[in-house]
Design a protein around this motif. Structure first.
Motif, PDB file in Angstrom:
ATOM      1  N   GLU A   1      27.668  40.103  37.892  1.00  0.00           N
ATOM      2  CA  GLU A   1      29.158  39.952  37.508  1.00  0.00           C
ATOM      3  C   GLU A   1      29.183  38.302  37.903  1.00  0.00           C
ATOM      4  O   GLU A   1      30.528  37.947  37.538  1.00  0.00           O
ATOM      5  CB  GLU A   1      29.936  40.738  38.633  1.00  0.00           C
TER       6      GLU A   1
ATOM      7  N   ALA B   1      32.788  51.407  27.927  1.00  0.00           N
ATOM      8  CA  ALA B   1      33.176  51.163  29.402  1.00  0.00           C
ATOM      9  C   ALA B   1      34.279  50.121  29.287  1.00  0.00           C
ATOM     10  O   ALA B   1      34.296  49.450  28.656  1.00  0.00           O
ATOM     11  CB  ALA B   1      32.441  50.823  30.535  1.00  0.00           C
ATOM     12  N   ARG B   2      35.527  50.396  30.024  1.00  0.00           N
ATOM     13  CA  ARG B   2      36.535  49.325  30.335  1.00  0.00           C
ATOM     14  C   ARG B   2      37.056  49.224  31.668  1.00  0.00           C
ATOM     15  O   ARG B   2      36.770  50.071  32.515  1.00  0.00           O
ATOM     16  CB  ARG B   2      37.634  49.768  29.309  1.00  0.00           C
ATOM     17  N   ASP B   3      37.879  48.114  31.607  1.00  0.00           N
ATOM     18  CA  ASP B   3      38.915  48.006  33.194  1.00  0.00           C
ATOM     19  C   ASP B   3      40.114  48.594  32.812  1.00  0.00           C
ATOM     20  O   ASP B   3      40.140  49.398  31.928  1.00  0.00           O
ATOM     21  CB  ASP B   3      38.703  46.389  33.382  1.00  0.00           C
TER      22      ASP B   3
ATOM     23  N   LEU C   1      35.652  58.202  36.011  1.00  0.00           N
ATOM     24  CA  LEU C   1      35.159  57.264  35.395  1.00  0.00           C
ATOM     25  C   LEU C   1      35.030  55.978  36.115  1.00  0.00           C
ATOM     26  O   LEU C   1      35.621  55.397  36.616  1.00  0.00           O
ATOM     27  CB  LEU C   1      35.820  56.716  34.338  1.00  0.00           C
ATOM     28  N   ALA C   2      33.624  55.502  35.901  1.00  0.00           N
ATOM     29  CA  ALA C   2      33.277  54.035  36.304  1.00  0.00           C
ATOM     30  C   ALA C   2      33.494  53.125  35.135  1.00  0.00           C
ATOM     31  O   ALA C   2      32.777  53.118  34.293  1.00  0.00           O
ATOM     32  CB  ALA C   2      31.646  53.971  36.885  1.00  0.00           C
ATOM     33  N   ALA C   3      34.552  52.419  35.338  1.00  0.00           N
ATOM     34  CA  ALA C   3      34.802  51.542  34.144  1.00  0.00           C
ATOM     35  C   ALA C   3      34.351  50.218  34.493  1.00  0.00           C
ATOM     36  O   ALA C   3      35.348  49.173  34.602  1.00  0.00           O
ATOM     37  CB  ALA C   3      36.261  51.723  33.826  1.00  0.00           C
ATOM     38  N   LEU C   4      33.146  49.860  34.825  1.00  0.00           N
ATOM     39  CA  LEU C   4      32.942  48.467  35.078  1.00  0.00           C
ATOM     40  C   LEU C   4      32.787  47.529  33.622  1.00  0.00           C
ATOM     41  O   LEU C   4      31.870  48.070  32.790  1.00  0.00           O
ATOM     42  CB  LEU C   4      31.405  48.280  35.868  1.00  0.00           C
ATOM     43  N   ALA C   5      33.526  46.763  33.340  1.00  0.00           N
ATOM     44  CA  ALA C   5      33.729  45.931  32.479  1.00  0.00           C
ATOM     45  C   ALA C   5      34.204  44.425  32.485  1.00  0.00           C
ATOM     46  O   ALA C   5      34.616  44.264  33.583  1.00  0.00           O
ATOM     47  CB  ALA C   5      34.666  46.613  31.290  1.00  0.00           C
ATOM     48  N   LEU C   6      33.783  43.767  31.455  1.00  0.00           N
ATOM     49  CA  LEU C   6      34.022  42.303  31.451  1.00  0.00           C
ATOM     50  C   LEU C   6      35.607  42.226  31.529  1.00  0.00           C
ATOM     51  O   LEU C   6      36.055  42.873  30.622  1.00  0.00           O
ATOM     52  CB  LEU C   6      33.479  41.516  30.553  1.00  0.00           C
ATOM     53  N   LEU C   7      36.244  41.755  32.543  1.00  0.00           N
ATOM     54  CA  LEU C   7      37.543  41.602  32.440  1.00  0.00           C
ATOM     55  C   LEU C   7      38.144  40.585  31.744  1.00  0.00           C
ATOM     56  O   LEU C   7      37.662  39.416  31.566  1.00  0.00           O
ATOM     57  CB  LEU C   7      38.111  41.161  34.017  1.00  0.00           C
TER      58      LEU C   7
ATOM     59  N   THR D   1      36.086  39.935  37.898  1.00  0.00           N
ATOM     60  CA  THR D   1      36.400  41.412  38.776  1.00  0.00           C
ATOM     61  C   THR D   1      36.192  42.588  38.177  1.00  0.00           C
ATOM     62  O   THR D   1      35.578  42.880  36.709  1.00  0.00           O
ATOM     63  CB  THR D   1      38.090  41.446  38.750  1.00  0.00           C
ATOM     64  N   ALA D   2      35.620  43.424  38.727  1.00  0.00           N
ATOM     65  CA  ALA D   2      35.084  44.562  38.351  1.00  0.00           C
ATOM     66  C   ALA D   2      35.680  45.822  39.153  1.00  0.00           C
ATOM     67  O   ALA D   2      35.869  45.756  40.690  1.00  0.00           O
ATOM     68  CB  ALA D   2      33.422  45.081  38.486  1.00  0.00           C
ATOM     69  N   SER D   3      36.018  46.751  38.596  1.00  0.00           N
ATOM     70  CA  SER D   3      36.661  47.880  39.267  1.00  0.00           C
ATOM     71  C   SER D   3      36.024  49.270  38.776  1.00  0.00           C
ATOM     72  O   SER D   3      35.819  49.416  37.947  1.00  0.00           O
ATOM     73  CB  SER D   3      38.043  47.970  38.829  1.00  0.00           C
ATOM     74  N   PHE D   4      35.855  49.950  39.895  1.00  0.00           N
ATOM     75  CA  PHE D   4      35.380  51.433  39.761  1.00  0.00           C
ATOM     76  C   PHE D   4      35.703  52.136  40.579  1.00  0.00           C
ATOM     77  O   PHE D   4      35.655  51.811  41.904  1.00  0.00           O
ATOM     78  CB  PHE D   4      33.846  51.368  39.223  1.00  0.00           C
TER      79      PHE D   4
ATOM     80  N   PHE E   1      27.224  63.186  35.040  1.00  0.00           N
ATOM     81  CA  PHE E   1      28.389  62.639  34.460  1.00  0.00           C
ATOM     82  C   PHE E   1      27.924  61.463  33.348  1.00  0.00           C
ATOM     83  O   PHE E   1      27.676  62.065  32.308  1.00  0.00           O
ATOM     84  CB  PHE E   1      29.034  61.655  35.558  1.00  0.00           C
TER      85      PHE E   1
ATOM     86  N   GLN F   1      29.508  47.047  27.477  1.00  0.00           N
ATOM     87  CA  GLN F   1      28.943  47.776  28.486  1.00  0.00           C
ATOM     88  C   GLN F   1      29.277  49.233  27.668  1.00  0.00           C
ATOM     89  O   GLN F   1      30.394  49.638  27.529  1.00  0.00           O
ATOM     90  CB  GLN F   1      29.680  47.866  29.740  1.00  0.00           C
TER      91      GLN F   1
ATOM     92  N   ARG G   1      23.518  52.064  35.536  1.00  0.00           N
ATOM     93  CA  ARG G   1      23.996  53.050  36.178  1.00  0.00           C
ATOM     94  C   ARG G   1      23.510  54.566  35.847  1.00  0.00           C
ATOM     95  O   ARG G   1      23.482  54.715  34.816  1.00  0.00           O
ATOM     96  CB  ARG G   1      25.681  52.833  35.909  1.00  0.00           C
TER      97      ARG G   1
ATOM     98  N   LEU H   1      38.390  62.104  29.998  1.00  0.00           N
ATOM     99  CA  LEU H   1      38.138  60.991  29.523  1.00  0.00           C
ATOM    100  C   LEU H   1      38.759  60.675  27.962  1.00  0.00           C
ATOM    101  O   LEU H   1      39.140  59.757  27.471  1.00  0.00           O
ATOM    102  CB  LEU H   1      36.648  60.284  29.637  1.00  0.00           C
TER     103      LEU H   1
ATOM    104  N   GLN I   1      24.883  54.366  32.110  1.00  0.00           N
ATOM    105  CA  GLN I   1      25.540  53.222  31.450  1.00  0.00           C
ATOM    106  C   GLN I   1      24.630  52.010  31.409  1.00  0.00           C
ATOM    107  O   GLN I   1      24.016  51.840  32.141  1.00  0.00           O
ATOM    108  CB  GLN I   1      26.860  52.761  32.380  1.00  0.00           C
TER     109      GLN I   1
END
Lengths: 309, 309
Positions: free
Chosen positions: B116, B184-186, A12-18, A2-5, B107, B196, B102, B208, B110
């Motif tokens: 994914e 970067a984090r979820d 913040l765009a926090a695309l990270a490995l969940l 899953t990725a969330s941003f 901003f 990331q 990104r 942040l 990344q």
């Protein structure tokens, strides 16, 4: 996986490995979360038509680059003589086919005539009085930010522009936030005439405040400028003609046929909705945010712009 | 026709048509001027060898892009577990041939794995505990700026990094100034593992701070990142594979043959010379500057880097 941003401009765009998606990872334990709050996007969505104003075509400048249109809103209430001279320069087509001549990383992008030996002549004034500050009593309504500032006694917004003021001196001035447009000058205070302009592309160079005439703000097209290759000459000036991007056409919106005009609206910074915009950035809600900042720097307060509805 | 501009990194480049060189211009009248003062360049020139420290190869990361080398100094004293995981990722060549994924205007830029669905596997830890803040008592020597801050009770520098601290909570943290590297984090605090990373390219996104692990600073090569085309997807992510620039090779300096290493030194932020650097920016002298700012924002205090002598 899953990725969330968050797509809002300053989020913040926090695309990270969940963690939960990776073999062998420990199960996530519940964290204490901030309660959710309206985001900037939520506030904009809930705004009313009266929270917005259309750009005035007499104060709107289009810079048509090969890569797209950049739009500047002039601030004649802070710099009337300079804004008038820029209008005159634009109307005699002074800028057409001139160039972006400078890109200094983390600082500014600048445009004008690169030819110091045989400069392009113009009829507009060669010197314009310094408009570094203006009397508070003649400026528009000031919406003060309660968050304080490192450089000025008071900061906030006037008519859609970031501004500072000093009640002790009775003066107010536009602030060098990103996207603000300044008038390059030589040593003398009156040597800036608007024929060379710069836009702030990096962290706000606030030491320039009160040292230079600030004359407007880029309301659309910042990315066209901020990705310009950095110049390798002193202070980021381009050393070779082929490095300079052409300003194809620069025009006042009022002089462009209706059909070719951009239809932008800027949020009224003296509206209650704008207070909600600032609050959404000052204190963000969960679950991504763990600690709300509680404060906001003037240059982190977005000034929303949208297509006219 | 004369042009003047100051080549120091943060100085205004004021290239403008000089009034005195234009026919018909009124003769310039003498202005009240600030007395001249040592500039940043003057202070750097007068610095002593002991004002500088060489980068530690075990804390230095080279990111070799097709356009050149970017160099990051890690900050293990603030984020030991994260720095260790990044070292592990680098040493298993995780980042090689991954991508810049990104670029969000004003901003961050990344990098990491854009895929994914079928992510590149790695042996390093998938979750690393949050290192958003650290105890003041375990951090290095703090050189406080006297200028105040909008976001934090105290700001200054620790071991060459911009930092904030709160004596009430006993915590200190690295600050999101331009060139700082974040993880970067979820949504979960421990979901950032270093696979990331982002670098701040715009005005400091201070909201942040304390919400994410900050793990280092770009000490060379910011322009390589800041000119990356802005992504057109949500939050500036690239939508097409061909928009992504490859990270050709990412290596710890310690693992690179001596002959291929960059030889950089960073100014010691606990030196007296660094105080002179800050003062040169805080109160600039004439004749170009008409009003000295008197204050400096943490993120406008340069942290000088030079080639080893």
């Amino acid at each position: 996986m899953t990725a969330s941003f968050n797509a809002s401009r300053l989020a913040l765009a926090a695309l990270a490995l969940l963690a939960a998606g990776s073999a062998g990872a420990a199960p996530a334990k519940p964290e204490k979360e901030l309660p959710p709050k309206p985001s900037l996007a939520d506030v904009l969505k809930a705004s009313k038509p009266g929270d917005w104003r259309a750009l005035d075509p007499d104060n709107t400048l289009y810079m048509d680059l090969p890569t797209g249109r950049m739009i500047i809103e002039l601030a004649p209430s802070f710099a009337p003589a300079t804004a008038a001279n820029i209008r005159a320069l634009v109307r005699e087509k002074y800028f057409d086919d001139l160039f972006i001549i400078r890109s200094q990383d983390g600082f500014v992008v600048q445009w004008g005539d690169p030819d110091e030996e045989n400069p392009k002549p113009f009829k507009a004034a060669k010197t314009v009085k310094a408009e570094f500050t203006a009397p508070i009593k003649s400026a528009g309504s000031f919406t003060r930010l309660k968050d304080g500032d490192v450089y000025a006694p008071q900061v906030g917004h006037v008519e859609g522009f970031p501004a500072a003021r000093d009640p002790a001196s009775g003066q107010t001035w536009l602030v060098h936030c990103p996207a603000m447009i300044g008038v390059a000058r030589d040593t003398g205070s009156d040597t800036g005439n608007g024929s060379q302009l710069y836009v702030v592309t990096g962290h706000a160079p606030r030491h320039l405040d009160r040292n230079i005439t600030v004359v407007g703000r880029v309301v659309q097209g910042m990315p066209l400028l901020s990705v310009q290759p950095r110049g390798t000459g002193a202070a980021g000036f381009y050393e070779k003609p082929e490095q300079r991007m052409s300003l194809k056409r620069v025009a006042m919106a009022a002089d462009v046929p209706e059909a070719e005009r951009s239809r932008l609206e800027v949020m009224r910074t003296d509206s209650a909705t704008y207070q909600a915009v600032v609050e959404a950035q000052r204190n963000r809600g969960g679950p991504w945010t763990k600690v709300a900042a509680g404060r906001i720097d003037l240059c982190n307060a977005p000034i929303p712009v949208r297509e006219q509805k």
